[in-house]
Design an enzyme around this catalytic site. Sequence first.
Site, short mmCIF file in Angstrom:
data_model
loop_
_atom_site.label_atom_id
_atom_site.label_comp_id
_atom_site.label_asym_id
_atom_site.label_seq_id
_atom_site.Cartn_x
_atom_site.Cartn_y
_atom_site.Cartn_z
N ASN A 7 0.87 -1.18 0.00
CA ASN A 7 0.00 0.00 0.00
C ASN A 7 0.91 1.23 0.00
O ASN A 7 1.47 1.60 1.02
CB ASN A 7 -0.89 -0.03 1.24
CG ASN A 7 -1.82 1.16 1.32
OD1 ASN A 7 -1.78 2.05 0.47
ND2 ASN A 7 -2.66 1.18 2.33
N ARG A 91 -2.68 -2.11 -3.38
CA ARG A 91 -3.86 -1.27 -3.18
C ARG A 91 -3.77 -0.11 -4.16
O ARG A 91 -2.75 0.58 -4.24
CB ARG A 91 -3.86 -0.73 -1.76
CG ARG A 91 -5.00 0.24 -1.56
CD ARG A 91 -4.83 1.06 -0.34
NE ARG A 91 -5.97 1.96 -0.22
CZ ARG A 91 -5.90 3.13 0.37
NH1 ARG A 91 -4.77 3.55 0.88
NH2 ARG A 91 -6.96 3.90 0.44
N HIS A 180 -12.87 3.37 0.20
CA HIS A 180 -12.88 2.37 1.28
C HIS A 180 -13.61 1.09 0.85
O HIS A 180 -14.08 0.32 1.70
CB HIS A 180 -13.63 2.89 2.54
CG HIS A 180 -12.92 3.98 3.29
ND1 HIS A 180 -13.60 4.99 3.91
CD2 HIS A 180 -11.61 4.20 3.53
CE1 HIS A 180 -12.75 5.80 4.52
NE2 HIS A 180 -11.53 5.34 4.28
N ARG A 241 -11.21 16.35 7.30
CA ARG A 241 -12.03 16.71 6.12
C ARG A 241 -13.42 17.14 6.56
O ARG A 241 -13.99 16.56 7.49
CB ARG A 241 -12.16 15.52 5.18
CG ARG A 241 -10.86 15.05 4.59
CD ARG A 241 -11.14 13.99 3.51
NE ARG A 241 -9.93 13.31 3.13
CZ ARG A 241 -9.75 11.99 3.19
NH1 ARG A 241 -10.74 11.20 3.60
NH2 ARG A 241 -8.62 11.46 2.82
N GLU A 384 -8.19 -4.83 5.38
CA GLU A 384 -8.09 -4.56 3.95
C GLU A 384 -6.95 -5.37 3.33
O GLU A 384 -7.05 -5.82 2.19
CB GLU A 384 -7.88 -3.05 3.72
CG GLU A 384 -9.15 -2.26 4.01
CD GLU A 384 -8.91 -0.79 4.26
OE1 GLU A 384 -8.44 -0.44 5.36
OE2 GLU A 384 -9.19 0.01 3.36
#
Length: 398
Positions: A7, A91, A180, A241, A384
Amino acid sequence: MNVLVINCGSSSLKYQLISMEKEVVMAKGLVERIGIEGSILTHKPEGRDKIKIEESMKDHTDAIRLVLEALVNETYGVIKDMSEIGAVGHRVVHGGEKYSESVLIDDEVMRALEDCTSLAPLHNPPNLIGINACKDLMGNTPMVAVFDTAFHQTMPDYAFTYALPYELYESHGVRRYGFHGTSHRFVTAAAANMLGKNAKELKLITCHLGNGASLAAIDGGKSVDTSMGFTPLEGLVMGTRCGDIDPAIVTYIQRVLGVSNEEVDNIVNKKSGVLGISGISSDFRDIEEAAEKGDKRAQLALDVFHYRVRKYIGSYAAAMGGVDAIVFTAGLGENSPESRCEICKGLEFLGVKFDESKNNFRGKAEFISADDSKVKVIVIPTNEELMIARDTKEIVCG
Ligand code: ADP
């Protein structure tokens, strides 16, 4: 078969080597400050102490070379040589509309990924650099791309279309993509398992609440809506965010503050969210602590965050015409009993019967609803990396 999961971020890289026979992690680690002074690899062989290697790494190829050396090292390695790595799973943040599932990487895929770069200018380039670095160092080892966006490609057009001039979608790809996806897919499968049902029979709302946060409405095992949009900025309030705001605010603050596009971008992505409201931190642990000591803005940040999640849960239940289970995952979802409890308050009308006595734990898979709750509430730690490794094995081995 052993699968190496990579990743790549702009200056960091996370990896796990997973033995797929029993799905166990053999080693994992993190490279930080790639291309910056003070590059460091933290490598953790399973069941042994972690080691730190400080060495200059000018780029991702240097970083991956160092990771491979660590994996085969005589003292702290976990394999004899690189031939024991059967495949690499990468990823990749954005697969655009082209990829609705994971894919074996070839030249055509690389070209398509480069085409997606304009949609994810911050994320896709490091992902591509990581793939190229592995190609350079690992020759013909098969590699698979697993996309954050892919799982949400099943959304119907009325869920992914923005009410903007349609040409913006046709010519520039402006639509909801969602992110996600690998995590939402992982917990969907795990939830079905815990409920003893096939995902095809279930309506789920999955809540990935980490530093970045998103909800997904999963009907019959397929994502039918999700709160992140064209970029990961939309939807929930996050660490830094802003999530949903009136889009007119963007041009307004540009005008009144006299700031550039880049600065507004920076404000809504890096200075907002619970950090922006509380003025304390983007880390929920700090905010929960401050709120407990009576800090009003910290409490407000939490209230705004929980309210937004609850509102989305209600809207997704309406979108699907019901819900069988609500799933909490990721940093906050797995570790904050307080947040889970606050979010579920007021959801009784949906059929949620929350059981506070079951809720006081962190980081494991458990039901937190009462046994007779019509809508089940479940905590499931996401994974993940394992999902990426599973896809990689399946695509490579068939
Ligand atoms: P990401 O992968 O997006 O960086 P994570 O899924 O690791 O995020 O989640 C990080 C968030 O989870 C942080 O805001 C952190 O505060 C929160 N978190 C982790 N542990 C706890 C805890 N024990 N209590 C409250 N929040 C926690």
